[in-house]
Design a protein around this motif. Sequence first.
Motif: not given
Length: 600
Positions: A55, A79, A82, A334, A338, A361, A365
């Motif tokens: 994150f 990711f 992000e 989520e 996300n 990814h 989760l």
Amino acid sequence: MDIRNIAIIAHVDHGKTTLVDRILHTTKVFRENQDSGELIMDNNDLERERGITIFSKNAAVNYKGIKINVIDTPGHSDFGGEVERVLKMADGVILLVDAFEGPMPQTRFVLQKALQLNLKPIVVINKVDKPNCRPDEVHDAVFELFFNLDATEEQLDFPTYYGSGKNGWFNDSLTEIEGIEPLLDGILKHVPEPVVNEGPVQMQITSLDYSSFLGRIAVGKVTRGSIKEAQQIALVQADGSIKKSKVKELYVFEGMGKRRTEEVVAGDLCAVVGLEDFNIGDTICDIDVPEALPVIAVDEPTMSMLFSINTSPFFGKEGKFVTSRHLRDRLFKETEKNLALKVEDSDSADSFLVYGRGILHLGVLIETMRREGYELTVGQPQVLVKTIDGKKHEPYENLVVDVPADFSGKVIDLVTQRKGEMLIMESKGEMQHLEFEIPSRGLIGLRSQMLTNTAGEAVMAHRFIDYKPWKGVIPGRNNGVLISKNQATTTAYSIDKLQDRGSFFVDPGEDVYIGQIIAEHIKPGDLVVNATEGKKLTNMRASGSDDSVRIVPKILMTLEECMEYIQDDECIEVTPKHIRLRKTLLNEEDRRKQSKSMKA
């Protein structure tokens, strides 16, 4: 304005979080005697266990009277969602590159996003203390990458710093010094102040925070005007609808935390409390002049998986949340934070299609959900197929492998079996650098095979390129599996007798059920076996045979390895305490009927 907003971008494992540690220590965020530990920004349990950033996070430091907002971003391409959104908060980027590896696929991906947003780059060549490092060659490779990505002349004229985050020094030459002050001075000199437009307040929500006391918190950069506590504002959503709301509390970033304030002016990053039903990409603006900023565009997912409720005989033994309603609510929750994730209802009320960027990814989760007490079943990952001009297209990736020269033949053989084409082969010191173009399907299950065949020496990275024509059938797993015949507890006696048939995923004394996969068969084709039979006891003593049981320890597979291992008629049962492999149809008779109907 005495503010600088800077994001740190790099390929996974090139040292972003360590650099942030050095910045925090140099600017005296912690007391002299305070034990802060290492990789301070990776404060999530999963991040600490895996040693990667998942994150993006913010910190703010004060250097020479100027506030520097630092944004640490993930380095893994899974990711990328992000990274794409948090770059909107920055005015400059530090591109961190390993002095041995040079620019890698993910470096290219995040740099391209930064250049498109016209951010000012500073290049930092890290780990110059490594043996075999080649900082001058890497500098040339970075310049070439900038050029290939159509950087402007101003962006091509980037400042370069060399150093070692681990040893705590950075300098604008290769001369080792103490401290990272030259780099911090470079940030103040080269990163522009935030561009502030005249007019009423405007702020795009680029990130979400959550507090059990305050609820959901909107994080973003104020691009115009100023935002005050108790101010009435308009929230413009992605679909164009406008909601009236009120700012209850306002926070700015300070050190590792936040400080409450009454007003935040344009150019600074802030956290807003009190908004309801907001999403990432929404714009906070003046109630009389509701002007929205462009919606954040995030690249499409490339992979899907079927998430279902747990239907095994051990259903509900360990998890708190086991129903389809629990699963549905959690998955849709989520998607709020996300951005790269999508969830759709399937034909069955108990199953949901989840779309993501890749195995890691989706794996993160699932791992997060099982730690929260969810029980679920997940199917085999599938790549997303598109029809373009009437033809079937699938996602392709650029695969980069660095491996000792002795193993390069095995790597090329493995990748070409999976329909990969070699583009580049060159030597980097003792290592061979190989680049391939491969369908995303070919990457599923490739990592574990490659590490086995190269004695764990291969370093692999990949990034999505584009959709290209379908490549045909890619061979999957070669071996079949051993399936449990009954529901009971495994015994050492039975496993010992079956060990020459395959490698086991269970130890003696574990509970198994009908249809559970308990081992990998040594041959193609599945086999149903009884691993729960005990030894028949008699009053006759068999000389020497009782003590000869030698059980090989079970194979331990991570969640991602399980996801890559299963075939289309298999799934994974995930509970807070166990990860089990099983057949989708537990009954052997049902499996036979299905295979007959498929052949017919």
